[in-house]
Design a protein around this motif. Structure first.
Motif, short mmCIF file in Angstrom:
data_model
loop_
_atom_site.label_atom_id
_atom_site.label_comp_id
_atom_site.label_asym_id
_atom_site.label_seq_id
_atom_site.Cartn_x
_atom_site.Cartn_y
_atom_site.Cartn_z
N GLY A 121 -31.43 -19.95 45.11
CA GLY A 121 -30.86 -20.55 46.31
C GLY A 121 -29.75 -21.51 45.94
O GLY A 121 -29.54 -21.84 44.76
N SER A 122 -29.04 -21.99 46.94
CA SER A 122 -27.93 -22.92 46.71
C SER A 122 -28.45 -24.29 46.31
O SER A 122 -29.46 -24.77 46.83
CB SER A 122 -27.08 -23.06 47.97
N ARG A 127 -22.79 -27.94 45.06
CA ARG A 127 -22.14 -26.65 45.32
C ARG A 127 -20.85 -26.52 44.52
O ARG A 127 -20.18 -27.51 44.28
CB ARG A 127 -21.84 -26.51 46.82
N PRO A 128 -20.50 -25.31 44.05
CA PRO A 128 -21.11 -24.01 44.35
C PRO A 128 -22.30 -23.63 43.45
O PRO A 128 -22.68 -22.47 43.41
CB PRO A 128 -19.94 -23.05 44.12
N ARG A 129 -22.84 -24.58 42.75
CA ARG A 129 -23.94 -24.30 41.84
C ARG A 129 -25.14 -23.70 42.59
O ARG A 129 -25.46 -24.11 43.70
CB ARG A 129 -24.36 -25.59 41.13
N GLN A 130 -25.79 -22.74 41.95
CA GLN A 130 -27.03 -22.15 42.45
C GLN A 130 -28.18 -22.58 41.53
O GLN A 130 -27.95 -23.06 40.42
CB GLN A 130 -26.93 -20.62 42.48
N THR A 162 -30.77 -7.14 42.56
CA THR A 162 -30.38 -7.82 43.78
C THR A 162 -28.97 -8.38 43.55
O THR A 162 -28.47 -8.35 42.43
CB THR A 162 -31.36 -8.96 44.12
N GLY A 163 -28.36 -8.89 44.60
CA GLY A 163 -26.99 -9.35 44.47
C GLY A 163 -26.79 -10.79 44.92
O GLY A 163 -25.90 -11.07 45.72
N ARG A 164 -27.61 -11.69 44.41
CA ARG A 164 -27.50 -13.09 44.79
C ARG A 164 -26.28 -13.75 44.11
O ARG A 164 -25.87 -13.36 43.03
CB ARG A 164 -28.77 -13.86 44.41
N SER A 165 -25.78 -14.78 44.75
CA SER A 165 -24.66 -15.53 44.19
C SER A 165 -25.02 -16.12 42.84
O SER A 165 -26.08 -16.73 42.68
CB SER A 165 -24.26 -16.64 45.17
N HIS A 166 -24.17 -15.89 41.85
CA HIS A 166 -24.34 -16.41 40.49
C HIS A 166 -25.66 -15.94 39.84
O HIS A 166 -26.17 -16.58 38.92
CB HIS A 166 -24.30 -17.95 40.47
#
Length: 222
Positions: A121-122, A127-130, A162-166
């Motif tokens: 999660g964010s 931000r933009p760190r996950q 899956t295609g999660r951010s970072h």
């Protein structure tokens, strides 16, 4: 109270390189994106130069399907019709599209292969760190396989489910072996590695016009 970001605002200096088109037909465009170039325009005024803007200057009908992080290089696909865009969007959403990346990691990882299954999660304060978030994060899985080693680093092939951010960057950090050159998650490696050592090597999916499975590859530049 909102915490100040620990992530410095990066200086956007996109590479002045020609488009590298790997494949094109009436339905799709497949490119090898260089590291350091945004896929789509950024919010700030000096971040309008990006891959899709450059591509549309040469192929006016290019339509966005997915993105690669600015610092990641490699295979990316665009559609040329709304029908193809919708079809390809479903390929990614339904996880029929298969992607494989090559990365160079800090340190020598134990074992030859494995799977990271950690929800992401964010990190809203930075931000933009996950981050790994077992309470509010979304499921994320990444397979890894060692393809090379040296004294102080490991080369791996990464297959995200899956295609999660970072996703790949945070999962490797969670293993204790961040990707070299990562200005967010391993800034101490940036001096020796001026780019993120992460490359989208292959992409396999069904072609929107024929329905046949097709694969595309871009050579690893590091």
């Amino acid at each position: 109270m909102h915490k100040p970001s620990l992530i410095p605002d990066f200086a956007y200096d996109p590479p002045d390189t020609p488009l590298s088109i790997l494949h094109e037909d009436a339905a799709i465009l497949v490119l090898d994106k260089p590291a350091g170039l945004l896929t789509v325009p950024g919010k700030l005024e000096n971040r309008q130069d990006c891959l899709i803007t450059r591509l549309r200057a040469a192929r006016w009908d290019a339509l966005l399907v997915h993105r690669l992080d600015c610092d990641t290089s490699g295979v990316i696909i665009f559609a040329r019709t709304r029908q193809a865009q919708g079809f390809l969007g479903q390929e990614f959403e339904q996880r029929r599209a298969q992607k494989a990346y090559v990365a160079r990691l800090k340190g020598r990882i134990e074992g030859e292969s494995g799977t990271v299954d950690l929800p992401l999660g964010s990190d809203w304060d930075y931000r933009p760190r996950q981050k790994v978030d077992h309470t509010h994060g979304r499921p994320a899985q990444t397979d890894w396989q060692v393809i090379g080693r040296s004294e102080d680093e490991t080369r791996v092939r990464l297959t995200p489910h899956t295609g999660r951010s970072h996703q790949l960057r945070v999962h490797m950090l969670a293993l204790g072996h961040p990707i070299l050159g990562d200005q967010i998650y391993a800034p101490e490696t940036r001096a020796a590695h001026p780019r993120l050592m992460l490359h989208a090597e292959t992409l396999s999916l069904h072609h929107p016009a024929t329905g046949e499975r097709v694969s595309f590859a871009a050579p690893v530049p590091f």
